[in-house]
Write an enzyme that holds these catalytic residues in place. Sequence first.
Site, PDB file in Angstrom:
ATOM      1  N   ASP A 144      -3.682   5.334   6.643  1.00  0.00           N
ATOM      2  CA  ASP A 144      -4.121   6.561   7.312  1.00  0.00           C
ATOM      3  C   ASP A 144      -5.064   6.143   8.453  1.00  0.00           C
ATOM      4  O   ASP A 144      -4.598   5.744   9.507  1.00  0.00           O
ATOM      5  CB  ASP A 144      -4.788   7.437   6.244  1.00  0.00           C
ATOM      6  CG  ASP A 144      -5.143   8.825   6.716  1.00  0.00           C
ATOM      7  OD1 ASP A 144      -4.250   9.532   7.177  1.00  0.00           O
ATOM      8  OD2 ASP A 144      -6.329   9.210   6.623  1.00  0.00           O
ATOM      9  N   LYS A 185       0.646   6.776   9.082  1.00  0.00           N
ATOM     10  CA  LYS A 185       0.341   7.909   9.968  1.00  0.00           C
ATOM     11  C   LYS A 185      -0.213   7.320  11.267  1.00  0.00           C
ATOM     12  O   LYS A 185      -1.422   7.161  11.405  1.00  0.00           O
ATOM     13  CB  LYS A 185      -0.723   8.807   9.341  1.00  0.00           C
ATOM     14  CG  LYS A 185      -0.300   9.555   8.083  1.00  0.00           C
ATOM     15  CD  LYS A 185      -1.485  10.368   7.532  1.00  0.00           C
ATOM     16  CE  LYS A 185      -1.100  11.193   6.328  1.00  0.00           C
ATOM     17  NZ  LYS A 185      -2.281  11.833   5.692  1.00  0.00           N
ATOM     18  N   PHE A 197      -1.515  16.031   5.162  1.00  0.00           N
ATOM     19  CA  PHE A 197      -1.801  15.534   3.820  1.00  0.00           C
ATOM     20  C   PHE A 197      -0.559  15.668   2.935  1.00  0.00           C
ATOM     21  O   PHE A 197       0.079  16.715   2.888  1.00  0.00           O
ATOM     22  CB  PHE A 197      -2.974  16.302   3.197  1.00  0.00           C
ATOM     23  CG  PHE A 197      -3.446  15.696   1.917  1.00  0.00           C
ATOM     24  CD1 PHE A 197      -4.216  14.538   1.929  1.00  0.00           C
ATOM     25  CD2 PHE A 197      -3.101  16.257   0.692  1.00  0.00           C
ATOM     26  CE1 PHE A 197      -4.640  13.960   0.730  1.00  0.00           C
ATOM     27  CE2 PHE A 197      -3.521  15.684  -0.497  1.00  0.00           C
ATOM     28  CZ  PHE A 197      -4.288  14.542  -0.480  1.00  0.00           C
ATOM     29  N   ILE A 198      -0.212  14.591   2.256  1.00  0.00           N
ATOM     30  CA  ILE A 198       0.978  14.589   1.411  1.00  0.00           C
ATOM     31  C   ILE A 198       0.626  14.109  -0.006  1.00  0.00           C
ATOM     32  O   ILE A 198      -0.406  13.466  -0.212  1.00  0.00           O
ATOM     33  CB  ILE A 198       2.073  13.670   1.998  1.00  0.00           C
ATOM     34  CG1 ILE A 198       1.485  12.271   2.263  1.00  0.00           C
ATOM     35  CG2 ILE A 198       2.643  14.193   3.289  1.00  0.00           C
ATOM     36  CD1 ILE A 198       2.442  11.217   1.884  1.00  0.00           C
ATOM     37  N   GLU A 231       0.828  -1.200   0.000  1.00  0.00           N
ATOM     38  CA  GLU A 231       0.000   0.000   0.000  1.00  0.00           C
ATOM     39  C   GLU A 231       0.863   1.251   0.000  1.00  0.00           C
ATOM     40  O   GLU A 231       2.013   1.216   0.448  1.00  0.00           O
ATOM     41  CB  GLU A 231      -0.893   0.016   1.256  1.00  0.00           C
ATOM     42  CG  GLU A 231      -2.379  -0.133   1.003  1.00  0.00           C
ATOM     43  CD  GLU A 231      -3.046   0.982   0.205  1.00  0.00           C
ATOM     44  OE1 GLU A 231      -2.419   1.642  -0.641  1.00  0.00           O
ATOM     45  OE2 GLU A 231      -4.246   1.172   0.438  1.00  0.00           O
ATOM     46  N   ASP A 232       0.300   2.345  -0.484  1.00  0.00           N
ATOM     47  CA  ASP A 232       1.021   3.615  -0.436  1.00  0.00           C
ATOM     48  C   ASP A 232       1.027   4.192   0.984  1.00  0.00           C
ATOM     49  O   ASP A 232       2.036   4.640   1.482  1.00  0.00           O
ATOM     50  CB  ASP A 232       0.453   4.630  -1.437  1.00  0.00           C
ATOM     51  CG  ASP A 232      -1.065   4.823  -1.321  1.00  0.00           C
ATOM     52  OD1 ASP A 232      -1.723   4.117  -0.516  1.00  0.00           O
ATOM     53  OD2 ASP A 232      -1.602   5.678  -2.050  1.00  0.00           O
ATOM     54  N   ARG A 281       0.694  12.302  -8.645  1.00  0.00           N
ATOM     55  CA  ARG A 281       1.208  10.929  -8.526  1.00  0.00           C
ATOM     56  C   ARG A 281       2.560  10.754  -9.210  1.00  0.00           C
ATOM     57  O   ARG A 281       3.336   9.884  -8.858  1.00  0.00           O
ATOM     58  CB  ARG A 281       0.227   9.931  -9.160  1.00  0.00           C
ATOM     59  CG  ARG A 281      -1.097   9.806  -8.454  1.00  0.00           C
ATOM     60  CD  ARG A 281      -1.836   8.576  -8.962  1.00  0.00           C
ATOM     61  NE  ARG A 281      -3.256   8.564  -8.632  1.00  0.00           N
ATOM     62  CZ  ARG A 281      -3.768   8.174  -7.473  1.00  0.00           C
ATOM     63  NH1 ARG A 281      -2.971   7.776  -6.494  1.00  0.00           N
ATOM     64  NH2 ARG A 281      -5.067   8.192  -7.272  1.00  0.00           N
TER      65      ARG A 281
END
Length: 177
Positions: free
Chosen positions: A105, A133, A154-155, A101-102, A167
Amino acid sequence: MEIQLLDKKFVLSIPEENILEKISLVAHSMNRDLADKNPLFVAILNGSFMFASDLMKKINFPCQISFVKLASYHGTTSTNNVLELVGLNENLAGKTVVIIEDIVDSGLTMTKVIELLKSRGTEKILIATLLFKPSALQHDLKPDYVAMEIPNDFIIGYGLDYDGYGRNLKDIYTIKN
Ligand code: IMP
Ligand code: MG
């Protein structure tokens, strides 16, 4: 360095070089832990495409990789939305699956993916995420491999987007308040 995407400004926070260093550490751990497991890596699109690519180049044991999308379909009633992993055609019975996963959150997405993989007979599920996070986590899960822990901001970049943009950036940027 500062960039603008749509209505928001972002500042450089993690340069590519640092990202790749952290990914090397994850790969090193996997090469140690998973060498005899013959795992299937399942990368969640779209966000994980760069992480998956750079990570997989550093993996030195036999493995498979599949790219999937988490899709939501409307069920028979409005509250009855059905989630499905699109593009996963492999037989998962008895397999070790490593989810790529990226970012984790709240952990909701990961929880859903785990549920779907379990329902298909996966024997062991491991979670690898580029970013985590910890202070945003609202679900009971613990990623097995984390390249970087970050604060709850937020990034974008390196696969992650703001409304579809950003992206393609090779570095990670944080939103400017
Ligand atoms: P979760 O379900 O709340 O854990 O969120 C996971 C998904 O939300 C990720 O796969 C991302 O697509 C998206 N997401 C969460 N945080 C960010 C962020 O800071 N930037 C871009 N996308 C994010
Ligand atoms: Mg995502």
